[in-house]
Design an enzyme around this catalytic site. Structure first.
Site, mmCIF file in Angstrom:
data_model
loop_
_atom_site.group_PDB
_atom_site.id
_atom_site.type_symbol
_atom_site.label_atom_id
_atom_site.label_comp_id
_atom_site.label_asym_id
_atom_site.label_seq_id
_atom_site.Cartn_x
_atom_site.Cartn_y
_atom_site.Cartn_z
ATOM 1 N N GLY A 159 0.849 -1.200 0.000
ATOM 2 C CA GLY A 159 0.000 0.000 0.000
ATOM 3 C C GLY A 159 0.879 1.241 0.000
ATOM 4 O O GLY A 159 0.616 2.193 0.727
ATOM 5 N N SER A 192 1.620 3.552 -2.375
ATOM 6 C CA SER A 192 1.515 4.555 -3.439
ATOM 7 C C SER A 192 0.845 5.847 -2.991
ATOM 8 O O SER A 192 0.787 6.800 -3.754
ATOM 9 C CB SER A 192 0.718 3.975 -4.613
ATOM 10 O OG SER A 192 -0.616 3.742 -4.204
ATOM 11 N N ASP A 207 -2.550 -6.741 -7.407
ATOM 12 C CA ASP A 207 -3.376 -7.031 -6.236
ATOM 13 C C ASP A 207 -2.558 -7.698 -5.112
ATOM 14 O O ASP A 207 -2.200 -8.866 -5.209
ATOM 15 C CB ASP A 207 -4.523 -7.946 -6.680
ATOM 16 C CG ASP A 207 -5.490 -8.211 -5.547
ATOM 17 O OD1 ASP A 207 -5.294 -7.647 -4.448
ATOM 18 O OD2 ASP A 207 -6.438 -8.985 -5.765
ATOM 19 N N TYR A 219 -17.587 4.501 12.705
ATOM 20 C CA TYR A 219 -16.219 4.029 12.506
ATOM 21 C C TYR A 219 -15.840 2.927 13.501
ATOM 22 O O TYR A 219 -15.927 1.746 13.192
ATOM 23 C CB TYR A 219 -15.209 5.199 12.534
ATOM 24 C CG TYR A 219 -13.889 4.745 11.942
ATOM 25 C CD1 TYR A 219 -13.584 4.979 10.612
ATOM 26 C CD2 TYR A 219 -12.987 4.001 12.702
ATOM 27 C CE1 TYR A 219 -12.411 4.491 10.052
ATOM 28 C CE2 TYR A 219 -11.809 3.512 12.148
ATOM 29 C CZ TYR A 219 -11.529 3.767 10.832
ATOM 30 O OH TYR A 219 -10.381 3.268 10.287
ATOM 31 N N VAL A 264 -6.898 13.632 5.677
ATOM 32 C CA VAL A 264 -7.482 13.549 4.342
ATOM 33 C C VAL A 264 -6.634 12.599 3.514
ATOM 34 O O VAL A 264 -5.441 12.839 3.329
ATOM 35 C CB VAL A 264 -7.453 14.920 3.638
ATOM 36 C CG1 VAL A 264 -8.054 14.818 2.248
ATOM 37 C CG2 VAL A 264 -8.146 15.974 4.469
HETATM 38 P P1 NAD Z 1 -4.842 5.448 0.849
HETATM 39 O O1 NAD Z 1 -6.122 5.267 0.128
HETATM 40 O O2 NAD Z 1 -4.156 6.758 0.778
HETATM 41 O O3 NAD Z 1 -3.791 4.326 0.359
HETATM 42 C C1 NAD Z 1 -4.179 2.987 0.240
HETATM 43 C C2 NAD Z 1 -3.112 2.176 -0.454
HETATM 44 O O4 NAD Z 1 -3.582 0.829 -0.584
HETATM 45 C C3 NAD Z 1 -2.745 2.650 -1.872
HETATM 46 O O5 NAD Z 1 -1.337 2.549 -2.039
HETATM 47 C C4 NAD Z 1 -3.421 1.618 -2.786
HETATM 48 O O6 NAD Z 1 -2.789 1.408 -4.041
HETATM 49 C C5 NAD Z 1 -3.280 0.385 -1.903
HETATM 50 N N1 NAD Z 1 -4.194 -0.705 -2.281
HETATM 51 C C6 NAD Z 1 -5.548 -0.739 -2.227
HETATM 52 N N2 NAD Z 1 -5.993 -1.940 -2.634
HETATM 53 C C7 NAD Z 1 -4.896 -2.669 -2.953
HETATM 54 C C8 NAD Z 1 -4.696 -3.991 -3.438
HETATM 55 N N3 NAD Z 1 -5.714 -4.831 -3.660
HETATM 56 N N4 NAD Z 1 -3.429 -4.400 -3.687
HETATM 57 C C9 NAD Z 1 -2.370 -3.572 -3.487
HETATM 58 N N5 NAD Z 1 -2.501 -2.326 -2.982
HETATM 59 C C10 NAD Z 1 -3.754 -1.888 -2.732
HETATM 60 O O7 NAD Z 1 -5.125 5.007 2.362
HETATM 61 P P2 NAD Z 1 -4.626 5.563 3.781
HETATM 62 O O8 NAD Z 1 -5.644 6.519 4.287
HETATM 63 O O9 NAD Z 1 -3.208 5.935 3.744
HETATM 64 O O10 NAD Z 1 -4.821 4.236 4.659
HETATM 65 C C11 NAD Z 1 -3.791 3.323 4.905
HETATM 66 C C12 NAD Z 1 -4.062 2.619 6.230
HETATM 67 O O11 NAD Z 1 -4.061 3.600 7.286
HETATM 68 C C13 NAD Z 1 -5.434 1.943 6.280
HETATM 69 O O12 NAD Z 1 -5.333 0.748 7.006
HETATM 70 C C14 NAD Z 1 -6.277 2.951 7.047
HETATM 71 O O13 NAD Z 1 -7.371 2.349 7.702
HETATM 72 C C15 NAD Z 1 -5.251 3.467 8.048
HETATM 73 N N6 NAD Z 1 -5.574 4.766 8.666
HETATM 74 C C16 NAD Z 1 -5.986 5.828 7.917
HETATM 75 C C17 NAD Z 1 -6.324 7.011 8.541
HETATM 76 C C18 NAD Z 1 -6.802 8.217 7.742
HETATM 77 O O14 NAD Z 1 -7.372 9.128 8.338
HETATM 78 N N7 NAD Z 1 -6.566 8.274 6.472
HETATM 79 C C19 NAD Z 1 -6.210 7.139 9.936
HETATM 80 C C20 NAD Z 1 -5.738 6.059 10.674
HETATM 81 C C21 NAD Z 1 -5.423 4.856 10.033
#
Ligand code: NAD
Length: 391
Positions: free
Chosen positions: A47, A49, A110, A234, A273
C-alpha cells in the site's frame, strides 16, 4: 494533454504526473531537512503509493537510506488517458530514490493475490536476501480470497442501528445530514475479510516460509479510533470490527515472529485527508473541524509528519515513547488531546453551511485532497501540455 481533476462521488479518479512528482518531492524534502536515524534498510511497503504507506516509504528511504519494495494497485497512464495519482506517486518516488542512489522496486497489482506476494518474495531473494521491516498500509474496497476465489467487499456502515449525523460535502461546502443503514452480518464479515488482519498475517507467513525474515524483523499496520461522534460509523461500525481484527492479528503475528526476535505493532494514526477517509460519512466534517483546531494550535500534521514522528519517537528511538495499555502506538495523541477534542466538539454543535468557514478548515481539506492527486501544487503549470504516460 491538459489534465484536470476528474471527481466522482468524492473520489478523484485521475492524477497529474507533474503535480504528483511535486508532492512526492515535498515529502522527500521534509524528511531530508530533518535528522536522520538508524532504521531498517530492507523494507517492504504494502500500500505504498499513497497516504500513510507512501509517506512511510519516503521516511525509510530518505531518513536511513533503505532499499524498498513498494506494492500498490494503481492504473498506469496511457497515451490517451491519465493514470491514478498512486501510479505517478510510485514512479516519481522510484525515480527520486534511484537518483540519490537508493534501491527501489515497484510492484503494481493485487497485494491480496498469491502472484503479487510471490513476485515480492522473488525481488527480495534476488536483490536483498532478506527483509527487516514490512509496513502494511492497505485501504481497499474489495478482496478476492486467494484460496477460494470468492470476492469480498468492504462497507462503511454502523452496526445494530441506523447512523444519522452531520457531514460536509467538501467540494460544495454544504453541511447536511447523512444517514447510513446498519450492516448485515454478512457485510460485517466481508469488511473484516477485506480490511482486517488476515492478509497482513498471510504476508508475514509467506516471508517466513520463503526464508527471508531478518533477525529482529518488525512489521506495522495502521488503525484508527477517533472521537465519540464518529464512533457509531467508525470504531463501533464495520471498519472498527476490521480494525479489531487487525489488532488481534498483530498478537498472532508477534508470536510467529518470536523466534526471530521480531514483533508486529499497530499504530493508531491521526485522522487525515486521504483517498480512503474522504468517502466515510461524517468523517470529512470531523476532519475539517479538527484541521482548523490543530492548525490554530500549531500541532497539525499530514501523512509525512506522522510517519516521520512515528519512526523517530517510537519505532526507532533509542528510548521509545510509551505505548497504550493494549501495546498500540498512539500517533493520534495530539488529535485526542482533551483541549483539541473539546474545541472540535463545540464547533461540531455550531457548524452550519452558512458559518462553515468560521469553524472548519474545509479549504484546507479540499486543497489536501486535490494535492494527494497532484492538483493545486505550487510551482506546477497546469496549463502546460503533459504526457499522461510520462513514466
Ligand atoms: P490510501 O487510500 O491513501 O492508500 C491505500 C493504499 O492501498 C494505496 O497505495 C493503494 O494502491 C493500496 N491498495 C488498495 N488496494 C490494494 C490492493 N488490492 N493491492 C495492493 N494495494 C492496494 O489510504 P490511507 O488513508 O493511507 O490508509 C492506509 C491505512 O491507514 C489503512 O489501514 C487505514 O485504515 C489506516 N488509517 C488511515 C487514517 C486516515 O485518516 N486516512 C487514519 C488512521 C489509520
Amino acid at each position: 494533454m491538459i489534465i484536470e481533476p476528474k471527481i466522482r462521488n468524492n473520489i478523484c479518479v485521475n492524477g497529474h504526473p507533474l503535480g504528483c512528482a511535486a508532492q512526492v518531492r515535498t515529502q522527500i524534502n521534509y524528511v531530508k531537512a530533518r535528522t536522520t536515524f538508524e532504521s531498517p534498510r530492507k523494507v517492504v511497503v504494502v500500500g505504498g503509493s499513497n497516504g500513510y504507506g507512501l509517506a512511510a516509504r519516503i521516511a525509510s528511504t530518505f531518513s536511513s537510506g533503505a532499499s524498498t519494495v513498494g506494492v500498490a494497485y494503481e492504473r498506469p497512464g496511457t497515451r490517451s488517458k491519465p493514470g491514478t495519482a498512486g501510479w505517478y506517486n510510485m514512479e516519481s518516488f522510484k525515480k527520486a530514490a534511484e537518483k540519490e542512489g537508493h534501491q527501489a522496486w515497484n510492484v503494481n497489482g493485487d497485494a491480496f493475490s498469491e502472484e503479487i506476494k510471490s513476485e515480492v518474495l522473488e525481488i527480495i531473494r534476488e536483490n536483498l536476501g532478506e527483509v527487516d521491516f514490512l509496513v502494511y498500509s492497505i485501504a481497499a474496497p474489495r478482496r478476492m480470497d486467494p484460496e477460494t476465489g470468492e470476492l469480498y467487499s468492504s462497507v462503511v456502515k454502523p452496526i445494530g442501528k441506523k447512523f444519522t449525523s452531520k457531514t460536509v460535502d467538501f467540494l460544495t461546502g454544504e453541511v447536511r445530514e447523512v444517514t447510513a443503514d446498519p450492516a448485515t452480518e454478512e457485510e460485517i464479515a466481508h469488511t473484516v475479510k477485506v480490511m482486517g488482519g488476515e492478509d497482513w498475517r498471510l504476508w508475514i507467513e509467506l516471508l517466513q516460509k520463503g526464508g527471508v525474515l531478518a533477525h529482529n524483523f518488525l512489521t506495522i499496520a495502521f488503525s484508527y479510533i477517533g472521537p465519540d461522534y464518529t464512533k457509531a460509523i467508525y470504531r463501533e461500525g464495520t471498519i472498527g470490527k476490521a480494525k479489531e481484527d487487525l489488532e488481534e492479528n498483530a498478537e498472532d503475528i508477534s508470536k510467529l515472529l518470536e523466534p526471530y526476535g521480531g514483533k508486529a505493532i499497530v499504530s493508531v494514526n491521526k485522522a487525515l485527508v486521504t483517498r480512503a477517509s474522504a468517502v466515510i460519512p461524517a468523517v470529512p466534517l470531523y476532519i475539517a473541524l479538527l484541521y482548523k483546531v490543530m492548525k490554530e494550535k500549531k500541532i497539525h500534521e499530514g501523512c509525512i509528519q506522522q510517519m516521520y514522528r512515528l519512526y523517530r519517537d517510537y519505532l526507532f528511538a533509542s528510548t521509545p515513547a510509551n505505548v497504550d495499555d493494549q501495546g498500540r502506538i498512539r500517533m493520534d495523541d495530539w488529535e485526542m488531546r482533551a483541549d483539541v477534542q473539546r474545541e472540535v466538539a463545540e464547533a461540531w454543535q455550531k457548524v452550519t453551511t452558512e458559518n462553515l468557514g468560521e469553524f472548519a478548515d474545509v479549504d484546507g481539506f479540499r486543497q489536501e485532497f486535490l494535492r494527494h492527486h497532484g492538483f493545486g501544487m505550487p510551482g506546477v503549470d497546469y496549463t502546460r501540455d503533459v504526457e499522461p504516460d510520462v513514466f
